[in-house]
Scaffold this active site. Structure first.
Site, PDB file in Angstrom:
ATOM      1  N   HIS A  67     -15.432-182.907  47.455  1.00 13.54           N
ATOM      2  CA  HIS A  67     -14.045-183.187  47.091  1.00 13.54           C
ATOM      3  C   HIS A  67     -13.103-182.527  48.100  1.00 13.54           C
ATOM      4  O   HIS A  67     -12.098-181.914  47.732  1.00 13.54           O
ATOM      5  CB  HIS A  67     -13.751-182.694  45.677  1.00 13.54           C
ATOM      6  CG  HIS A  67     -14.625-183.315  44.628  1.00 13.54           C
ATOM      7  ND1 HIS A  67     -14.402-184.564  44.104  1.00 13.54           N
ATOM      8  CD2 HIS A  67     -15.756-182.860  44.025  1.00 13.54           C
ATOM      9  CE1 HIS A  67     -15.338-184.859  43.221  1.00 13.54           C
ATOM     10  NE2 HIS A  67     -16.180-183.848  43.161  1.00 13.54           N
ATOM     11  N   TYR A 335     -20.064-174.259  43.330  1.00 13.35           N
ATOM     12  CA  TYR A 335     -18.619-174.109  43.500  1.00 13.35           C
ATOM     13  C   TYR A 335     -18.278-172.722  44.036  1.00 13.35           C
ATOM     14  O   TYR A 335     -17.412-172.566  44.903  1.00 13.35           O
ATOM     15  CB  TYR A 335     -17.893-174.319  42.176  1.00 13.35           C
ATOM     16  CG  TYR A 335     -17.801-175.747  41.687  1.00 13.35           C
ATOM     17  CD1 TYR A 335     -18.648-176.747  42.164  1.00 13.35           C
ATOM     18  CD2 TYR A 335     -16.878-176.104  40.720  1.00 13.35           C
ATOM     19  CE1 TYR A 335     -18.563-178.042  41.691  1.00 13.35           C
ATOM     20  CE2 TYR A 335     -16.786-177.409  40.241  1.00 13.35           C
ATOM     21  CZ  TYR A 335     -17.635-178.367  40.736  1.00 13.35           C
ATOM     22  OH  TYR A 335     -17.553-179.655  40.268  1.00 13.35           O
TER      23      TYR A 335
END
Length: 362
Positions: A67, A335
């Site tokens: 992303h 993440y």
């Protein structure tokens, strides 16, 4: 009962104590080494997953490994109180909660054309009035392609570009999908749904299951979706030729006023899978409109409030817990590693975003 004790003049064996301390240190070091994958090089770790993202997209210092291309947004969530019976989290009590968020497209290339990716994502951080936070990362598909972190890594490996063409080998991808039938619902959904023409007119789904805990301690499995008030429209021919149309469209829409989504919570029934993100729950499950998300402004991620946020979906307030979905722990670890790598790169090279093409939209 008297607490047992050593004799007052018991001799201390110094070599024995040093040996014991050394054993503890070795055990701790071994634990860290095992967690990092040093002693088991074939074991799947967050490092291997993030390395695969980097291998597929190429080096893009200072950007998220997935992303990578996105835009910051800000607004608030207006709870109507309808979900307060399901969860004791403060966000579901009637009232307003500030929100920092981000729209993006999947992939590790911050300069990828928007039309090259059929999926949109929405990530949000709710700043609850009791000081807690709720972070969530959602996609515009109601299910995920694979069920486990291992399958996800295999998918990344199958999508690695061929050195000769610079593109993934279609035969490797075909072989992966052929040997992973759990990907069929995801593939069929994409075939039946054209990509949205805007961030504003897409619905976004939690994909993973979570658990809501009520005031009495009762736990219920749930998923949620952000359902837009803006009517859906598919991507148009003109937009396909504009590499950054999603961010430009969002900014234009916000100049005319705020954008709204409804947070719709779906409650699982007995037998619904909570550990398999490839399976959507039946449509006849209970749905609760918990309130309205209002997005009022946007900013480039280079200097926007979302830039330094790790949208870890396991950062949850009291009243929400992770389910047994194995993807959640993997997402959290990946993440965190992506966040550490990119923030280190930003610290070493200030202004790295501004020096990149389309830096105002990435």
């Amino acid at each position: 009962m008297t607490k047992p004790s050593s004799p007052p003049h018991a001799p201390i064996c110094v070599p024995c104590r040093l040996a014991a301390i050394g054993a503890v240190v070795l055990c701790l070091a071994g634990g860290f080494a095992y967690a990092a994958g040093w002693l088991t090089p074939m074991r799947l770790t967050a490092n291997r997953i993030i390395d695969a993202f980097e291998a597929n997209a190429g080096p893009h210092p200072g950007f998220r490994r997935n992303h990578a291309k996105g835009v910051c947004v800000a607004g608030y969530f207006d709870s109507n109180g309808n979900a307060a019976a399901l969860s004791r989290a403060a966000i579901f009590a009637p009232g307003r909660t500030p929100v920092t968020g981000r729209f993006a497209i999947p992939g590790g290339n911050p300069s990828a054309p928007d039309a090259s990716i059929p999926i949109r994502s929405m990530a949000l951080m709710f700043l609850l009035r009791d000081g807690q936070q709720w972070r969530t990362g959602m996609n515009s598909t109601p299910m995920f392609a694979v069920r486990t972190p291992e399958q996800f890594y295999q998918q990344l490996a199958a999508a690695q570009p061929d050195p000769g063409t610079g593109k993934p080998d279609p035969e490797k991808l075909k072989a992966f999908f052929a040997t992973h039938p759990e990907t069929r619902p995801f593939q069929e959904w994409l075939k039946a749904h054209q990509p949205s023409s805007s961030f504003a007119n897409a619905a976004y789904y939690s994909i993973n299951a979570f658990r809501f805990i009520d005031a009495g301690g009762r736990s219920r499995a749930v998923r949620w979706a952000m359902v837009p008030e803006t009517p859906y429209a598919p991507i148009g021919a003109e937009q396909k030729g504009e590499p950054g149309f999603l961010a430009a469209d969002l900014a234009q829409r916000l100049q005319a006023g705020s954008l709204r989504w409804h947070l719709v919570v779906t409650v699982a029934a007995a037998g619904d899978k909570t550990d398999d993100a490839t399976l959507a729950w039946p449509d006849d499950r209970q749905h609760i409109d918990a309130g309205t998300l209002v997005i009022a402004q946007t900013a480039p991620q280079a200097d926007g409030a979302c830039r330094d946020v790790n949208f870890d979906p396991t950062v949850l307030p009291d009243g929400i817990r992770p389910s047994d979905d194995p993807l959640l722990a993997a997402r959290s670890a990946a993440y965190a590693l992506s966040y550490n790598r990119r923030t280190r790169e930003e610290a070493l090279h200030p202004g790295i975003h501004a020096r990149r093409p389309n830096g105002d939209q990435s």
